[in-house]
Design a protein around this motif. Structure first.
Motif, PDB file in Angstrom:
ATOM      1  N   TYR A  33       0.884  -1.173   0.000  1.00 43.07           N
ATOM      2  CA  TYR A  33       0.000   0.000   0.000  1.00 43.07           C
ATOM      3  C   TYR A  33       0.920   1.221   0.000  1.00 43.07           C
ATOM      4  CZ  TYR A  33      -4.713  -1.736   1.252  1.00 43.07           C
ATOM      5  OH  TYR A  33      -5.951  -2.300   1.256  1.00 43.07           O
ATOM      6  N   LEU A  34       0.854   2.016  -1.010  1.00 44.55           N
ATOM      7  CA  LEU A  34       1.613   3.266  -0.972  1.00 44.55           C
ATOM      8  C   LEU A  34       0.759   4.313  -0.279  1.00 44.55           C
ATOM      9  CD1 LEU A  34       3.218   3.486  -4.536  1.00 44.55           C
ATOM     10  CD2 LEU A  34       4.236   2.677  -2.399  1.00 44.55           C
ATOM     11  N   ARG A  35       1.321   4.938   0.732  1.00 42.39           N
ATOM     12  CA  ARG A  35       0.551   5.893   1.524  1.00 42.39           C
ATOM     13  C   ARG A  35       1.262   7.224   1.585  1.00 42.39           C
ATOM     14  NH1 ARG A  35      -3.299   2.662   3.511  1.00 42.39           N
ATOM     15  NH2 ARG A  35      -4.289   4.455   4.490  1.00 42.39           N
ATOM     16  N   MET A  36       0.489   8.239   1.903  1.00 45.94           N
ATOM     17  CA  MET A  36       1.043   9.549   2.213  1.00 45.94           C
ATOM     18  C   MET A  36       0.443   9.908   3.563  1.00 45.94           C
ATOM     19  SD  MET A  36       3.234  11.620   1.035  1.00 45.94           S
ATOM     20  CE  MET A  36       3.467  11.469  -0.719  1.00 45.94           C
ATOM     21  N   GLY A  37       1.172   9.582   4.615  1.00 46.96           N
ATOM     22  CA  GLY A  37       0.611   9.692   5.946  1.00 46.96           C
ATOM     23  C   GLY A  37      -0.474   8.643   6.109  1.00 46.96           C
ATOM     24  N   ASN A  38      -1.644   9.075   6.492  1.00 47.88           N
ATOM     25  CA  ASN A  38      -2.747   8.133   6.703  1.00 47.88           C
ATOM     26  C   ASN A  38      -3.571   7.881   5.456  1.00 47.88           C
ATOM     27  OD1 ASN A  38      -2.223   7.647   9.415  1.00 47.88           O
ATOM     28  ND2 ASN A  38      -3.238   9.564  10.008  1.00 47.88           N
ATOM     29  N   TYR A  47       1.332  17.435  -2.596  1.00 45.97           N
ATOM     30  CA  TYR A  47       1.412  17.307  -1.133  1.00 45.97           C
ATOM     31  C   TYR A  47       2.344  18.388  -0.604  1.00 45.97           C
ATOM     32  CZ  TYR A  47      -0.653  12.700  -1.952  1.00 45.97           C
ATOM     33  OH  TYR A  47      -1.483  11.676  -2.334  1.00 45.97           O
ATOM     34  N   LYS A  48       2.412  18.499   0.705  1.00 47.57           N
ATOM     35  CA  LYS A  48       3.300  19.488   1.309  1.00 47.57           C
ATOM     36  C   LYS A  48       4.299  18.813   2.234  1.00 47.57           C
ATOM     37  CE  LYS A  48       0.552  23.750   1.179  1.00 47.57           C
ATOM     38  NZ  LYS A  48       1.353  24.328   0.096  1.00 47.57           N
ATOM     39  N   THR A  49       5.546  19.266   2.163  1.00 52.74           N
ATOM     40  CA  THR A  49       6.534  18.800   3.139  1.00 52.74           C
ATOM     41  C   THR A  49       6.211  19.466   4.474  1.00 52.74           C
ATOM     42  OG1 THR A  49       8.067  20.634   2.782  1.00 52.74           O
ATOM     43  CG2 THR A  49       8.306  18.737   1.322  1.00 52.74           C
ATOM     44  N   SER A  50       6.864  18.983   5.532  1.00 57.51           N
ATOM     45  CA  SER A  50       6.612  19.602   6.837  1.00 57.51           C
ATOM     46  C   SER A  50       7.053  21.061   6.838  1.00 57.51           C
ATOM     47  CB  SER A  50       7.332  18.822   7.943  1.00 57.51           C
ATOM     48  OG  SER A  50       8.714  18.774   7.655  1.00 57.51           O
ATOM     49  N   GLU A 221       5.485   9.816   2.848  1.00 52.46           N
ATOM     50  CA  GLU A 221       5.604  11.085   3.582  1.00 52.46           C
ATOM     51  C   GLU A 221       6.853  11.068   4.474  1.00 52.46           C
ATOM     52  OE1 GLU A 221       2.093  13.620   5.404  1.00 52.46           O
ATOM     53  OE2 GLU A 221       2.860  12.214   6.894  1.00 52.46           O
ATOM     54  N   LYS A 222       7.225   9.853   4.891  1.00 55.00           N
ATOM     55  CA  LYS A 222       8.370   9.694   5.791  1.00 55.00           C
ATOM     56  C   LYS A 222       9.694  10.099   5.122  1.00 55.00           C
ATOM     57  CE  LYS A 222       6.802   7.691   9.705  1.00 55.00           C
ATOM     58  NZ  LYS A 222       5.537   7.111   9.500  1.00 55.00           N
ATOM     59  N   ILE A 223       9.715  10.094   3.798  1.00 56.06           N
ATOM     60  CA  ILE A 223      10.942  10.473   3.084  1.00 56.06           C
ATOM     61  C   ILE A 223      11.465  11.813   3.594  1.00 56.06           C
ATOM     62  CG2 ILE A 223      11.753  11.363   0.855  1.00 56.06           C
ATOM     63  CD1 ILE A 223      11.809   8.539   0.625  1.00 56.06           C
ATOM     64  N   PHE A 224      10.538  12.734   3.841  1.00 52.25           N
ATOM     65  CA  PHE A 224      10.930  14.074   4.251  1.00 52.25           C
ATOM     66  C   PHE A 224      10.738  14.290   5.755  1.00 52.25           C
ATOM     67  CE2 PHE A 224       9.476  15.033  -0.266  1.00 52.25           C
ATOM     68  CZ  PHE A 224      10.771  14.956  -0.772  1.00 52.25           C
ATOM     69  N   SER A 225      10.723  13.190   6.531  1.00 53.54           N
ATOM     70  CA  SER A 225      10.425  13.336   7.950  1.00 53.54           C
ATOM     71  C   SER A 225      11.522  14.086   8.688  1.00 53.54           C
ATOM     72  CB  SER A 225      10.187  11.963   8.578  1.00 53.54           C
ATOM     73  OG  SER A 225      11.317  11.146   8.392  1.00 53.54           O
ATOM     74  N   LYS A 226      12.738  14.036   8.199  1.00 51.75           N
ATOM     75  CA  LYS A 226      13.831  14.745   8.859  1.00 51.75           C
ATOM     76  C   LYS A 226      14.826  15.169   7.792  1.00 51.75           C
ATOM     77  CE  LYS A 226      17.266  14.110  12.500  1.00 51.75           C
ATOM     78  NZ  LYS A 226      17.997  13.114  13.288  1.00 51.75           N
ATOM     79  N   GLY A 227      15.307  16.393   7.886  1.00 57.58           N
ATOM     80  CA  GLY A 227      16.248  16.899   6.893  1.00 57.58           C
ATOM     81  C   GLY A 227      17.676  16.468   7.180  1.00 57.58           C
ATOM     82  N   PRO A 228      18.561  16.600   6.179  1.00 57.22           N
ATOM     83  CA  PRO A 228      19.967  16.228   6.385  1.00 57.22           C
ATOM     84  C   PRO A 228      20.654  17.150   7.388  1.00 57.22           C
ATOM     85  CG  PRO A 228      19.456  16.576   4.053  1.00 57.22           C
ATOM     86  CD  PRO A 228      18.285  17.078   4.836  1.00 57.22           C
ATOM     87  N   ASN A 229      21.691  16.658   8.009  1.00 59.78           N
ATOM     88  CA  ASN A 229      22.515  17.427   8.953  1.00 59.78           C
ATOM     89  C   ASN A 229      21.697  18.018  10.109  1.00 59.78           C
ATOM     90  OD1 ASN A 229      24.800  17.013   7.242  1.00 59.78           O
ATOM     91  ND2 ASN A 229      23.991  18.613   5.917  1.00 59.78           N
TER      92      ASN A 229
END
Lengths: 265, 324
Positions: A33-38, A47-50, A221-229
């Motif tokens: 199942y490909l999801r974007m959040g829920n 969609y929007k990044t955080s 959505e988790k791809i962008f859950s945290k930025g680098p560095n």
């Protein structure tokens, strides 16, 4: 004489046992199942990044290999095979395939098969697999190897003999202009381990019975859950964070992706 | 005319003709040169239908007039105006290169061709889409069936392009004529420059040597204080490989500005200034990088020699131009 009879009997029993085990091998689909959040992912939807940046996902392709079913005692039932799953693209699927090779072109983003395993029937406590191409196959002569590898897979990385393991592409807006963004994760260092098993609480049960299937969520959505560095968000305005072919930023995306998989209810 | 005849004969024999001190070009056993395949590859090389939006071809970034480089552009512009990050290298004598791309990760011209064709910021087309598109063009469908027993496939597209690229031989510069015995082929300043080039004072020859004036090795030439482009480390993940790039051939170098892997140095004079001062303070600088202490006259002589590596015939040869 007795020894001969005993040996023959044991041999026959062994053959019967082997035959029985072979008869118990059944097919079982691993689905995604490909999801974007829920919510279910919609290809092409904005969609929007955080951090508030618009982006879409237009294409996802990835390899699945080294699949293992986890037995109740924690040991593994290895399943041979390498598959290529495509969402938003069509990979050639009708020609010659690598031994145990599989190609899946998904029609939707929901409940789509990405790997068909063949394993002894029974109940298992979970599943683990890798997103990537085994090292032994990743560097073979690409011009002659059949699908799901080779030049027509859409995953061959010409600058680096080997394949993109996980290919995610879409669009974002930079200064009111549509720009492509992409994550191409590959090389032997970036083979992703997905572990979905539970020996303690009995919450995961996989019945390999020839009828049912196993479905796993992949939350993009988790791809962008945290930025680098250590950055809290992923700034797609930066070219190095918008086009990722390797390096530290892919490392962060890899870490983010590790937490993107879960068993579907 | 003699060259053309010899070339054709050698093509049919599965080798590419080379004169003077050039070795015989290695040809893959599974992709022998044939005149028909070379012509098919030439057509593909110049055809913008190989890009996703039909806007660019291989020749957009590899222009014959500039010894098959990109007309003074530091980096190339791909489909939808996207800029790449590296300078398009010359295709002169590319059939002898032992590995391709600036970090040397591709082992053959056939496999290398997959890079620009599929890269999102170059031609950006999916292999399956390209194959289907070309199959819909009768002249390609017919030509591939004639040249290859298995017809039109992605591999055969790359094989044809590679076959054409192997014909791009550049060996008719004043330097080649000088080596062949024509003492007047180069000016006195160019001869002085050549002696500097191949001597310890100029120290160019450690990397630019052999018939194609490259050892094929990878070096960090201390272009900057940091290594924003990882170079070889992109493949090896080794810190010590950061900023290492393949030594390019310098044949036709006067036509291939700007220079270095990122096209960041605009002129030959500035390239020589960079080497003369020993490069920047880069942690991975090659041990060969050191101040050279060359005078202005010596730099001028070196530049005259570099200009003597220009093969004008190569840039005008109708066999390499767009098919009519």
């Amino acid at each position: 004489m007795n020894k001969i009879v005993l040996t023959a009997t044991l041999g026959t029993l062994a053959l019967i046992g082997l035959s029985s085990a072979q008869n118990n091998m059944v097919k079982h689909d691993l689905k995604i199942y490909l999801r974007m959040g829920n919510a279910p992912l919609e290809l092409g939807k904005t969609y929007k990044t955080s951090g508030g940046m618009d982006y879409s996902v237009d294409l996802l392709k990835f390899y699945v290999s080294n699949v293992q079913l986890v037995k109740a005692d924690g040991s593994s039932q290895a399943v041979p095979g390498l598959s290529l799953a495509s969402f938003g693209d069509t990979a050639p699927s009708g020609g010659k395939l690598l031994e145990n090779g599989q190609v899946f072109n998904a029609k939707t983003t929901q409940n789509e098969t990405v790997f068909t395993l063949s394993a002894p029937s029974g109940d298992y406590k979970g599943i683990r697999f890798e997103v990537g191409v085994p090292k032994d196959l990743n560097h073979r002569e690409a011009s002659t190897i059949p699908m799901p590898l080779g030049l027509e897979s859409g995953m061959y990385w010409a600058w680096n003999p080997g394949y993109i393991f996980f290919r995610l592409e879409g669009k974002t807006m930079v200064d009111n202009k549509s720009q492509p963004w992409l994550l191409h994760m590959g090389t032997d260092n970036w083979r992703l381990n997905v572990n979905q098993f539970d020996l303690a609480t009995n919450k995961i049960k996989i019945s390999v019975d020839g009828k049912s299937s196993t479905t796993i969520n992949l939350d993009l959505e988790k791809i962008f859950s945290k930025g680098p560095n250590g950055a809290p968000t992923w700034d797609l305005k930066q070219p190095a964070l918008r086009v990722m072919h390797g390096g530290a930023n892919v490392g962060q995306a890899y870490l983010n992706l590790l937490g993107a998989w879960s068993m579907a209810q | 005319m003699k060259f053309t005849t010899a070339f054709t004969i050698c093509c049919l024999a599965g080798v590419v003709f080379a004169q003077g001190f050039f070795p015989v070009m290695p040809i893959p056993a599974d992709n022998p040169q044939t005149p028909e395949k070379i012509q098919l590859g030439r057509k593909l090389f110049y055809d913008a239908r190989l890009s996703a939006d039909n806007s660019i071809s291989c020749s957009s970034c590899h222009q014959q007039k500039f010894a098959f480089t990109n007309a003074g552009n530091a980096v190339s512009t791909g489909i939808r105006g996207q800029k790449g990050s590296r300078n398009a290298p010359t295709l002169g004598n590319v059939g002898w290169r032992k590995s391709l791309f600036w970090e040397g990760g591709s082992p053959s011209l056939e496999l290398q061709a997959m890079g620009p064709i599929t890269a999102h910021d170059e031609m950006g087309i999916e292999p399956s889409v390209l194959v289907a598109r070309l199959k819909g063009i009768p002249e390609y469908s017919k030509a591939f069936s004639s040249v290859f027993t298995d017809g039109l496939t992605m591999l055969n597209i790359t094989r044809a392009i590679a076959s054409f690229e192997r014909t791009l031989v550049s060996n008719r510069s004043p330097y080649d004529q000088y080596l062949a015995g024509d003492q007047k082929a180069m000016s006195k300043a160019a001869v002085r420059g050549m002696e500097l080039f191949f001597g310890e004072n100029g120290d160019c020859f450690h990397c630019h040597n052999g018939f194609n004036l490259t050892t094929e090795a990878l070096h960090n030439t201390a272009l900057q204080k940091t290594n924003p482009d990882l170079g070889l480390a992109r493949i090896t993940n080794r810190k010590s490989d950061e900023g290492k790039f393949k030594t390019p051939t310098i044949r036709n170098v006067a036509l291939t500005a700007p220079y270095m892997h990122d096209g960041s140095i605009p002129t030959l004079e500035k390239v020589l200034d960079h080497y003369n001062k020993g490069g920047e303070d880069n942690p991975n600088a090659d041990t060969l990088m050191r101040p050279l202490g060359l005078s202005k006259t010596e730099i001028s002589d070196l530049i005259e020699f570099l200009k003597a590596l220009t093969d004008v015939e190569f840039t005008r040869d109708p066999r390499f131009a767009a098919p009519k």
